[in-house]
Scaffold this motif. Sequence first.
Motif, mmCIF file in Angstrom:
data_model
loop_
_atom_site.group_PDB
_atom_site.id
_atom_site.type_symbol
_atom_site.label_atom_id
_atom_site.label_comp_id
_atom_site.label_asym_id
_atom_site.label_seq_id
_atom_site.Cartn_x
_atom_site.Cartn_y
_atom_site.Cartn_z
ATOM 1 N N ALA A 172 0.818 -1.215 0.000
ATOM 2 C CA ALA A 172 0.000 0.000 0.000
ATOM 3 C C ALA A 172 0.852 1.265 0.000
ATOM 4 C CB ALA A 172 -0.927 -0.015 1.214
ATOM 5 N N PHE A 173 2.163 1.104 0.199
ATOM 6 C CA PHE A 173 3.034 2.255 0.343
ATOM 7 C C PHE A 173 4.036 2.393 -0.808
ATOM 8 C CE2 PHE A 173 1.466 1.061 4.471
ATOM 9 C CZ PHE A 173 1.129 2.281 5.056
ATOM 10 N N ALA A 174 3.851 1.638 -1.869
ATOM 11 C CA ALA A 174 4.846 1.583 -2.951
ATOM 12 C C ALA A 174 5.131 2.950 -3.562
ATOM 13 C CB ALA A 174 4.389 0.604 -4.029
ATOM 14 N N ALA B 247 17.575 1.721 15.485
ATOM 15 C CA ALA B 247 16.950 3.020 15.731
ATOM 16 C C ALA B 247 15.462 2.891 16.039
ATOM 17 C CB ALA B 247 17.156 3.927 14.515
ATOM 18 N N LEU B 248 14.973 1.663 16.144
ATOM 19 C CA LEU B 248 13.526 1.460 16.329
ATOM 20 C C LEU B 248 13.194 1.195 17.788
ATOM 21 C CD1 LEU B 248 12.984 -0.968 13.311
ATOM 22 C CD2 LEU B 248 12.824 1.519 13.318
ATOM 23 N N ASP B 249 11.952 1.473 18.152
ATOM 24 C CA ASP B 249 11.528 1.192 19.514
ATOM 25 C C ASP B 249 11.431 -0.321 19.717
ATOM 26 O OD1 ASP B 249 8.470 0.322 19.217
ATOM 27 O OD2 ASP B 249 8.882 1.950 17.817
ATOM 28 N N ALA B 250 11.408 -0.733 20.993
ATOM 29 C CA ALA B 250 11.516 -2.151 21.343
ATOM 30 C C ALA B 250 10.426 -2.999 20.682
ATOM 31 C CB ALA B 250 11.467 -2.315 22.857
ATOM 32 N N GLN B 251 9.216 -2.479 20.668
ATOM 33 C CA GLN B 251 8.111 -3.268 20.126
ATOM 34 C C GLN B 251 8.277 -3.458 18.614
ATOM 35 O OE1 GLN B 251 4.235 -1.536 20.687
ATOM 36 N NE2 GLN B 251 3.213 -3.359 19.881
ATOM 37 N N THR B 252 8.643 -2.399 17.925
ATOM 38 C CA THR B 252 8.834 -2.493 16.475
ATOM 39 C C THR B 252 9.999 -3.427 16.149
ATOM 40 O OG1 THR B 252 8.041 -0.233 16.306
ATOM 41 C CG2 THR B 252 9.115 -1.137 14.367
ATOM 42 N N ARG B 253 11.044 -3.361 16.961
ATOM 43 C CA ARG B 253 12.187 -4.268 16.793
ATOM 44 C C ARG B 253 11.747 -5.718 16.786
ATOM 45 N NH1 ARG B 253 17.451 -1.835 19.034
ATOM 46 N NH2 ARG B 253 18.479 -3.843 18.963
ATOM 47 N N GLN C 272 13.049 0.688 7.154
ATOM 48 C CA GLN C 272 13.951 -0.470 7.208
ATOM 49 C C GLN C 272 13.380 -1.641 6.410
ATOM 50 O OE1 GLN C 272 16.536 0.880 7.543
ATOM 51 N NE2 GLN C 272 17.643 -0.143 9.179
ATOM 52 N N ARG C 273 12.075 -1.743 6.344
ATOM 53 C CA ARG C 273 11.476 -2.756 5.458
ATOM 54 C C ARG C 273 11.886 -2.498 4.007
ATOM 55 N NH1 ARG C 273 6.465 -5.045 7.971
ATOM 56 N NH2 ARG C 273 6.388 -4.037 9.999
ATOM 57 N N VAL C 274 11.865 -1.234 3.637
ATOM 58 C CA VAL C 274 12.257 -0.877 2.265
ATOM 59 C C VAL C 274 13.721 -1.263 2.032
ATOM 60 C CG1 VAL C 274 12.493 0.978 0.565
ATOM 61 C CG2 VAL C 274 10.621 1.050 2.238
ATOM 62 N N LEU D 200 7.408 7.782 5.488
ATOM 63 C CA LEU D 200 7.287 6.484 6.154
ATOM 64 C C LEU D 200 7.851 6.535 7.566
ATOM 65 C CD1 LEU D 200 8.632 4.192 3.280
ATOM 66 C CD2 LEU D 200 6.248 4.807 3.735
ATOM 67 N N SER D 201 7.406 5.594 8.397
ATOM 68 C CA SER D 201 7.978 5.448 9.745
ATOM 69 C C SER D 201 9.352 4.783 9.628
ATOM 70 C CB SER D 201 7.073 4.569 10.599
ATOM 71 O OG SER D 201 7.112 3.235 10.133
ATOM 72 N N GLY D 202 10.095 4.817 10.736
ATOM 73 C CA GLY D 202 11.423 4.193 10.758
ATOM 74 C C GLY D 202 11.369 2.713 10.430
ATOM 75 N N GLY D 203 10.387 2.032 11.006
ATOM 76 C CA GLY D 203 10.254 0.598 10.748
ATOM 77 C C GLY D 203 9.963 0.317 9.286
HETATM 78 P P1 ADP Z 1 7.387 2.388 13.656
HETATM 79 O O1 ADP Z 1 6.867 1.634 14.842
HETATM 80 O O2 ADP Z 1 8.860 2.501 13.558
HETATM 81 O O3 ADP Z 1 6.746 3.756 13.547
HETATM 82 P P2 ADP Z 1 6.046 0.395 11.886
HETATM 83 O O4 ADP Z 1 6.730 -0.325 10.787
HETATM 84 O O5 ADP Z 1 5.629 -0.435 13.052
HETATM 85 O O6 ADP Z 1 6.972 1.611 12.304
HETATM 86 O O7 ADP Z 1 4.780 1.121 11.265
HETATM 87 C C1 ADP Z 1 3.917 1.981 11.963
HETATM 88 C C2 ADP Z 1 2.563 2.000 11.266
HETATM 89 O O8 ADP Z 1 2.731 1.938 9.847
HETATM 90 C C3 ADP Z 1 1.661 0.838 11.611
HETATM 91 O O9 ADP Z 1 0.906 1.040 12.772
HETATM 92 C C4 ADP Z 1 0.807 0.720 10.371
HETATM 93 O O10 ADP Z 1 -0.256 1.619 10.400
HETATM 94 C C5 ADP Z 1 1.741 1.105 9.278
HETATM 95 N N1 ADP Z 1 2.321 -0.104 8.706
HETATM 96 C C6 ADP Z 1 3.535 -0.650 8.982
HETATM 97 N N2 ADP Z 1 3.723 -1.775 8.327
HETATM 98 C C7 ADP Z 1 2.628 -1.953 7.570
HETATM 99 C C8 ADP Z 1 2.226 -2.976 6.684
HETATM 100 N N3 ADP Z 1 2.979 -4.054 6.466
HETATM 101 N N4 ADP Z 1 1.031 -2.859 6.080
HETATM 102 C C9 ADP Z 1 0.258 -1.811 6.363
HETATM 103 N N5 ADP Z 1 0.570 -0.838 7.221
HETATM 104 C C10 ADP Z 1 1.748 -0.904 7.809
#
Ligand code: ADP
Length: 229
Positions: free
Chosen positions: A127-129, A165-171, A142-144, A136-139
């Motif tokens: 959905a984010f292409a 650089a990510l919070d514990a839960q995201t890690r 890193q997926r990218v 984008l968020s940090g997590g």
């Molecule tokens: P961080 O915790 O570093 O901000 P995340 O990767 O957990 O980053 O993403 C935060 C938000 O981004 C999620 O709550 C969700 O809304 C969206 N998101 C992350 N990964 C996906 C995904 N695979 N599909 C859809 N939305 C996503």
Amino acid sequence: MPQIQIEDVSISYGSPDAKTTFKAVVGANLAIEPGEFVTIVGPSGCGKSTLLSAIAGLVPYDGRLTINGAAVTGPGPDRAIVFQDASLLPWRTVHGNVRFGLEMQRKPRKFIRERAEHFIEMVGLNAFARYYPGQLSGGMRQRVNIARALAADPQVLLMDEPFGALDAQTREIMGGELLRIWEAERKTAIFVTHDIEEAIFLADRVVVMGRNPGRIKDVIRIDLPRRRT
Ligand code: ADP
Ligand code: ADP
């Protein structure tokens, strides 16, 4: 035969005149089999990044360091590296970033597009292409980075505190995701972290590096049943 062989490898940082040198890694030995997931853990500053950079071909070393029997003399398409800070191109979308390595390899356009889409889907960013890294968020960034590294089809995936650089839960979420992807791809993976829990969670084998200076103190074989997801 091990895919990666590190024999008596030492790495120094110094001034160009070599008057002051600092040994960051001394006499490291390690052999890694194809398809293994190895984590290298140790305190900050013990030389983990330095050793990984040598495997990546980014820093010179003394000793023997081979991949598939050939000495490492620089970076190459057989290795991809993911760093802590997503080094994404800010003016390119997610899709554009994942395409980047393949475009450098001058692959056909259709192949590039399909491969990029495949790996964007694998890391859950369909959905984010069309988003840019700054959106984008940090997590997600890193997926990218992981998608970009895998899309280039390396034999070895090198990761330097990719979730640092990510919070514990995201890690934790990202760790689980990484294992799922690794199960599908079966690349040789070397993952550097100072977090022992993360190291144990991810690895087939945990390598411990100590101080004084950068020596691999011990190699512990941890035979855990592989989690099936
Ligand atoms: P961080 O915790 O570093 O901000 P995340 O990767 O957990 O980053 O993403 C935060 C938000 O981004 C999620 O709550 C969700 O809304 C969206 N998101 C992350 N990964 C996906 C995904 N695979 N599909 C859809 N939305 C996503
Ligand atoms: P780790 O990844 O285990 O935290 P590093 O490999 O980054 O450790 O660093 C090992 C040692 O080498 C540290 O003492 C660090 O300060 C030093 N070092 C790292 N990079 C450089 C550099 N470019 N120039 C000089 N010294 C460096």
